[in-house]
Design a protein around this motif. Sequence first.
Motif, PDB file in Angstrom:
ATOM      1  N   LEU A   1     139.799  51.969  79.497  1.00  0.00           N
ATOM      2  CA  LEU A   1     139.501  51.088  80.633  1.00  0.00           C
ATOM      3  C   LEU A   1     138.009  50.877  80.785  1.00  0.00           C
ATOM      4  O   LEU A   1     137.548  49.760  81.064  1.00  0.00           O
ATOM      5  CB  LEU A   1     140.080  51.687  81.909  1.00  0.00           C
ATOM      6  N   MET A   2     137.204  51.932  80.602  1.00  0.00           N
ATOM      7  CA  MET A   2     135.765  51.777  80.719  1.00  0.00           C
ATOM      8  C   MET A   2     135.205  50.954  79.568  1.00  0.00           C
ATOM      9  O   MET A   2     134.247  50.191  79.741  1.00  0.00           O
ATOM     10  CB  MET A   2     135.095  53.146  80.793  1.00  0.00           C
TER      11      MET A   2
ATOM     12  N   PHE B   1     135.705  47.462  80.615  1.00  0.00           N
ATOM     13  CA  PHE B   1     134.651  46.978  81.509  1.00  0.00           C
ATOM     14  C   PHE B   1     133.459  46.493  80.696  1.00  0.00           C
ATOM     15  O   PHE B   1     132.910  45.410  80.954  1.00  0.00           O
ATOM     16  CB  PHE B   1     134.220  48.087  82.466  1.00  0.00           C
TER      17      PHE B   1
ATOM     18  N   ASP C   1     134.339  43.185  79.077  1.00  0.00           N
ATOM     19  CA  ASP C   1     134.378  42.060  80.017  1.00  0.00           C
ATOM     20  C   ASP C   1     132.977  41.645  80.424  1.00  0.00           C
ATOM     21  O   ASP C   1     132.670  40.451  80.532  1.00  0.00           O
ATOM     22  CB  ASP C   1     135.190  42.449  81.260  1.00  0.00           C
TER      23      ASP C   1
ATOM     24  N   ARG D   1     144.042  44.304  83.104  1.00  0.00           N
ATOM     25  CA  ARG D   1     144.011  45.637  82.496  1.00  0.00           C
ATOM     26  C   ARG D   1     144.719  46.681  83.366  1.00  0.00           C
ATOM     27  O   ARG D   1     144.722  47.857  83.018  1.00  0.00           O
ATOM     28  CB  ARG D   1     142.556  46.067  82.257  1.00  0.00           C
ATOM     29  N   TRP D   2     145.330  46.245  84.461  1.00  0.00           N
ATOM     30  CA  TRP D   2     145.849  47.184  85.463  1.00  0.00           C
ATOM     31  C   TRP D   2     147.325  46.956  85.790  1.00  0.00           C
ATOM     32  O   TRP D   2     147.809  47.402  86.815  1.00  0.00           O
ATOM     33  CB  TRP D   2     145.011  47.061  86.742  1.00  0.00           C
TER      34      TRP D   2
ATOM     35  N   TRP E   1     136.468  40.098  89.116  1.00  0.00           N
ATOM     36  CA  TRP E   1     135.785  41.194  89.807  1.00  0.00           C
ATOM     37  C   TRP E   1     135.765  40.956  91.314  1.00  0.00           C
ATOM     38  O   TRP E   1     135.872  41.899  92.095  1.00  0.00           O
ATOM     39  CB  TRP E   1     134.364  41.319  89.284  1.00  0.00           C
TER      40      TRP E   1
ATOM     41  N   LEU F   1     139.051  42.237  92.795  1.00  0.00           N
ATOM     42  CA  LEU F   1     139.567  43.558  92.425  1.00  0.00           C
ATOM     43  C   LEU F   1     139.906  44.446  93.630  1.00  0.00           C
ATOM     44  O   LEU F   1     140.937  45.129  93.610  1.00  0.00           O
ATOM     45  CB  LEU F   1     138.570  44.282  91.514  1.00  0.00           C
TER      46      LEU F   1
ATOM     47  N   ALA G   1     132.460  48.724  88.314  1.00  0.00           N
ATOM     48  CA  ALA G   1     132.724  49.609  87.171  1.00  0.00           C
ATOM     49  C   ALA G   1     133.687  50.721  87.550  1.00  0.00           C
ATOM     50  O   ALA G   1     134.623  51.036  86.800  1.00  0.00           O
ATOM     51  CB  ALA G   1     131.415  50.196  86.644  1.00  0.00           C
TER      52      ALA G   1
ATOM     53  N   TYR H   1     137.511  50.017  87.499  1.00  0.00           N
ATOM     54  CA  TYR H   1     138.262  49.926  86.251  1.00  0.00           C
ATOM     55  C   TYR H   1     139.133  51.159  86.039  1.00  0.00           C
ATOM     56  O   TYR H   1     140.221  51.076  85.480  1.00  0.00           O
ATOM     57  CB  TYR H   1     137.311  49.722  85.072  1.00  0.00           C
ATOM     58  N   HIS H   2     138.636  52.325  86.475  1.00  0.00           N
ATOM     59  CA  HIS H   2     139.427  53.550  86.272  1.00  0.00           C
ATOM     60  C   HIS H   2     140.071  54.039  87.559  1.00  0.00           C
ATOM     61  O   HIS H   2     140.672  55.109  87.589  1.00  0.00           O
ATOM     62  CB  HIS H   2     138.565  54.660  85.679  1.00  0.00           C
TER      63      HIS H   2
END
Length: 410
Positions: free
Chosen positions: A33-34, A37, A40, A55-56, A64, A67, A284, A287-288
């Motif tokens: 996932l990172m 980022f 992207d 991605r989720w 973004w 999100l 950032a 993303y996780h």
Amino acid sequence: MLDLSDRFVVPPAPAAELRAFTHGLMPSTVPALMAGFCEDWAERGVDAWNRVPDRWDLGHDTGWWALPESLADRWVAPLLAAAPGTCILQPNVHWTVQALLSCDEPFAGNRTEVVVTEGEFPSVRHSVQRWAGLRDLRPVEVAAGPGGSVDVDAVCDAITDQTAWVIVSHVGFSTGEVITDDALRAIGDAARQHGARFAVDGYHATASVVVDAGAIGADVYFGGLLKEASGSSGNTYLWVRPGLDLRPRLAGWFADADPFGFRPVPQDHPDVRRRFLAGTTAVASMYHAVEGLRVLLEAGIPAVRADTLAKGAHALGRADALGLAVRSPRDDARRGAMIVLEVDRADAMVRWLKTQDLYVDARRGEVVRLAPWVWNTTGQVDRLFDAIGQALDSGEHLALAGVDEGGPVT
């Protein structure tokens, strides 16, 4: 019992990490996932604010900009039995509390009191104290009951027609005590009878206790993904009861109804949850944010809760066998993931246990805290208590009493 250790990056054997209540282990999907980022950002630049790949498991692409809402709808709302459109990600609970206290609506009609228990985390307790100097606000702190427990009757009795907010932790950060749904409803009912708003701090309940934010009578419910939910820092959340009109004065430009109009005066966003955004969102960390939630929701929070209780009961049995005093609740309905044990020179004990590849923590040199979680086995719990027993018999941990590890985090 659950064994989800293959879904997380666990320390190599024989190490045992038992501090989920402080910071969860990294889910195994986070590195990808990172990397996503970085891809992207590199490939899309500014346009990533408008659109990035899904991605989720959202079911749609997002950007973004969206999100905080997209991730909250897909992953936080199910955690709280909440409807889409009621939850939003936040940078930290401190920010959320500041924003809530900046709302004028709960303080209308000369309401000045904010009722909290003396066991609230500093993000809440200290914030209320500091706001007392910024607006006409009077903190009303309710003393703890026996063993640091929350005295629900005393909380209800403290609520008056002058109360603006009542803020209570779903699970105590220092005691591990779960406030039952019935008790929370009683507090919520008392708040409504006096026209006050009821906020529940669910940080230590997140992903470890089954939550229905609406059913417990909360007006707002906030918490974080850092701990058992393994979302790391920068990822907290807020749920707002549908129909509740809150307008935080601390709202940032991301919360404006027309942010790219760059008007000379602000205008509240029509979506209440978005009013709790601040300046430019840090993306950032998002993303996780939900990778731990993904694992735990797939297993089912009721199953996670049952696993926590079973492993915790095993730990309590071992503590009893060593004659250790237990400060956290024993009753299943009131026991969270964290177990708190009285241990002489607890700080030295924790340092010595680290030399044995066993990771728990201490507070004020008085207690050892642990939480057998979904990546732990009962064998690891047994090894921990075998080591504690060895240290208590030999006193060898006391040789580390003055050791400085170079930082405050245990």
